[in-house]
Design an enzyme around this catalytic site. Sequence first.
Site, PDB file in Angstrom:
ATOM      1  N   CYS A 141      -0.252  -7.316   0.851  1.00 16.21           N
ATOM      2  CA  CYS A 141      -0.777  -7.355  -0.520  1.00 16.21           C
ATOM      3  C   CYS A 141       0.065  -8.253  -1.419  1.00 16.21           C
ATOM      4  CB  CYS A 141      -0.813  -5.946  -1.098  1.00 16.21           C
ATOM      5  SG  CYS A 141       0.802  -5.130  -1.066  1.00 16.21           S
ATOM      6  N   GLN A 200      -7.316  -8.221   2.665  1.00 14.63           N
ATOM      7  CA  GLN A 200      -6.107  -8.302   3.489  1.00 14.63           C
ATOM      8  C   GLN A 200      -6.280  -7.613   4.845  1.00 14.63           C
ATOM      9  OE1 GLN A 200      -3.867  -5.843   0.484  1.00 14.63           O
ATOM     10  NE2 GLN A 200      -2.877  -4.974   2.292  1.00 14.63           N
ATOM     11  N   ASN A 238      -8.000  -6.694  -6.761  1.00 15.48           N
ATOM     12  CA  ASN A 238      -7.373  -6.127  -5.573  1.00 15.48           C
ATOM     13  C   ASN A 238      -7.702  -6.987  -4.355  1.00 15.48           C
ATOM     14  OD1 ASN A 238      -5.916  -4.357  -3.978  1.00 15.48           O
ATOM     15  ND2 ASN A 238      -7.109  -2.553  -4.493  1.00 15.48           N
ATOM     16  N   HIS A 282       2.239  -1.169  -3.595  1.00 15.15           N
ATOM     17  CA  HIS A 282       1.116  -2.086  -3.467  1.00 15.15           C
ATOM     18  C   HIS A 282       1.248  -3.168  -4.538  1.00 15.15           C
ATOM     19  CE1 HIS A 282      -2.786  -3.468  -2.283  1.00 15.15           C
ATOM     20  NE2 HIS A 282      -3.397  -3.089  -3.385  1.00 15.15           N
TER      21      HIS A 282
END
Length: 310
Positions: free
Chosen positions: A117, A111, A275, A253
């Site tokens: 996110c 990102q 992630n 997040h």
Amino acid sequence: MIEKHEKWMNFHGRVYKDEVEKSKRLKIFNENVKRIEASNKLNRGFTLGVNAFADLTNEEFRASRTGYKRQSKHFNLKSKSKSFKYENLTNSVSSTMDWRKKGAVTPIKNQEDCGCCWAFSAVASMEGLNQIKTGKLVSLSEQELVDCDTSFDEGCEGGLLDTAFEFIKSHGGLTTEAKYPYMGTDGTCNAKRAAIKSVSIHGHEDVPENNEDALLAAVAHQPVSVGIEGGGFDFQFYAGGVFNGECGTELDHAVAVIGYGVEEKDGSKYWLVKNSWGKEWGEKGYMKIKRGGGAKQGLCGIAMKPSYPI
């Protein structure tokens, strides 16, 4: 430490605007490295590493790399789902799951300095569901969400998973990464690119809150989007092992849970997480987070707000 910092700069291609900035970054780097080394001597079951975020303070890191539900206006959400289709399957799931091995996970994305996110998390679970249903793994466009999903969500300034799924449903799906590539900044919605829909969904469901058994049942059947508190120091420098570090339940997040398992050497149960901070972070972009045995919210709040597309 100066030599170590120079090597790190070369490896990560870091250039500073002047000597003042370089001196400031060296000081931060020095403090982070010392803290990382001290943490690793404690043998906590996971390790920290000197990664691409090593010249950032934790405040700077959090400001640019997280981005889950920052604005209070999001809480007027009407779209909260009541149904949970995996409700009666909590006792009949496999002992381990890794959706990467089933071909339902696209390569790790990054990102960059954009707090979106939420878009990466929603897209990851949608890519997984599409592969499960069609057998085809297609990388979908986070940038379409960043640019076009602006009535609730705010691109690099943060957003929510449920509102992202609602947008995708109401706009007939998402286009591909190839047709609408990621830019890492807020842009103007390109209606022409966004019009070429690749994958659509019927909607989404929320996993019952604060229930890791329910989350397990869902992840056994498809990747699931979750909010977590991922802005702490231990999270910033996580390098491997089953994470059992410092984090609370202030969700800041979003990631995708793409599996679960048990560590062979010590029997630690974990969630397998994808992630969106690039391959240099964690275990090549992935993370294992301790599963069960603690507060009902799950470690880092992982069981508080899970949802998935249908």
